[in-house]
Design a protein around this motif. Structure first.
Motif, PDB file in Angstrom:
ATOM      1  N   ASP A 236      -6.999  -3.451  -5.823  1.00  0.00           N
ATOM      2  CA  ASP A 236      -7.756  -2.628  -6.696  1.00  0.00           C
ATOM      3  C   ASP A 236      -6.940  -2.369  -8.181  1.00  0.00           C
ATOM      4  O   ASP A 236      -5.785  -1.567  -7.962  1.00  0.00           O
TER       5      ASP A 236
ATOM      6  N   TRP B 290      -4.552   9.700   2.406  1.00  0.00           N
ATOM      7  CA  TRP B 290      -5.232   8.782   1.299  1.00  0.00           C
ATOM      8  C   TRP B 290      -4.319   7.349   1.560  1.00  0.00           C
ATOM      9  O   TRP B 290      -3.246   7.535   1.147  1.00  0.00           O
TER      10      TRP B 290
ATOM     11  N   TRP C 128       0.781  -1.246   0.035  1.00  0.00           N
ATOM     12  CA  TRP C 128       0.015   0.073  -0.040  1.00  0.00           C
ATOM     13  C   TRP C 128       0.704   1.269   0.094  1.00  0.00           C
ATOM     14  O   TRP C 128       2.065   1.129   0.303  1.00  0.00           O
TER      15      TRP C 128
ATOM     16  N   GLY D  53      -8.556   8.213   4.438  1.00  0.00           N
ATOM     17  CA  GLY D  53      -8.364   7.632   5.756  1.00  0.00           C
ATOM     18  C   GLY D  53      -8.776   8.595   6.874  1.00  0.00           C
ATOM     19  O   GLY D  53      -8.929   9.884   6.603  1.00  0.00           O
TER      20      GLY D  53
ATOM     21  N   ARG E 104      -8.087   5.692  -1.074  1.00  0.00           N
ATOM     22  CA  ARG E 104      -9.293   5.776  -0.141  1.00  0.00           C
ATOM     23  C   ARG E 104      -8.752   6.455   1.112  1.00  0.00           C
ATOM     24  O   ARG E 104      -7.992   6.580   1.582  1.00  0.00           O
TER      25      ARG E 104
ATOM     26  N   ARG F 153     -12.769  11.193   6.559  1.00  0.00           N
ATOM     27  CA  ARG F 153     -13.747  10.204   5.773  1.00  0.00           C
ATOM     28  C   ARG F 153     -15.251  10.440   6.510  1.00  0.00           C
ATOM     29  O   ARG F 153     -16.184  10.175   5.941  1.00  0.00           O
TER      30      ARG F 153
END
Length: 79
Positions: free
Chosen positions: A62, A54, A32, A70, A68, A74
């Motif tokens: 993905d 993010w 990641w 974080g 996404r 969010r």
């Protein structure tokens, strides 16, 4: 975020994210990436001038590697 070993990034708070030990190792071991959009850098700071963090998954999670959001930001989106 620039990792200190891989990217020779600085070891200071402006280049860091608070993670528990488990998440820290998952980020490193599973491919990641982390992007920090900090206030004042022109990259889209969060509400009330807070930085947004993010998490970018590896391609096996993905294929588009969609970031996404974080942290607590969010939850601020709904407010």
């Amino acid at each position: 975020m620039r990792w200190w070993r891989r990217d020779r990034g600085p070891t200071d708070l402006s280049n860091g994210v608070l993670l528990c030990e488990t998440c820290h190792h998952r980020i490193h071991d599973n491919g990641w990436e982390i992007r920090i959009d900090a206030p004042g850098n022109g990259s889209g700071s969060g509400s009330r001038g807070r930085a947004r963090v993010w998490f970018i998954p590896p391609r096996y999670v993905d294929p588009q590697q969609a970031p996404r959001l974080g942290g607590r930001a969010r939850f601020d989106i709904a407010a």
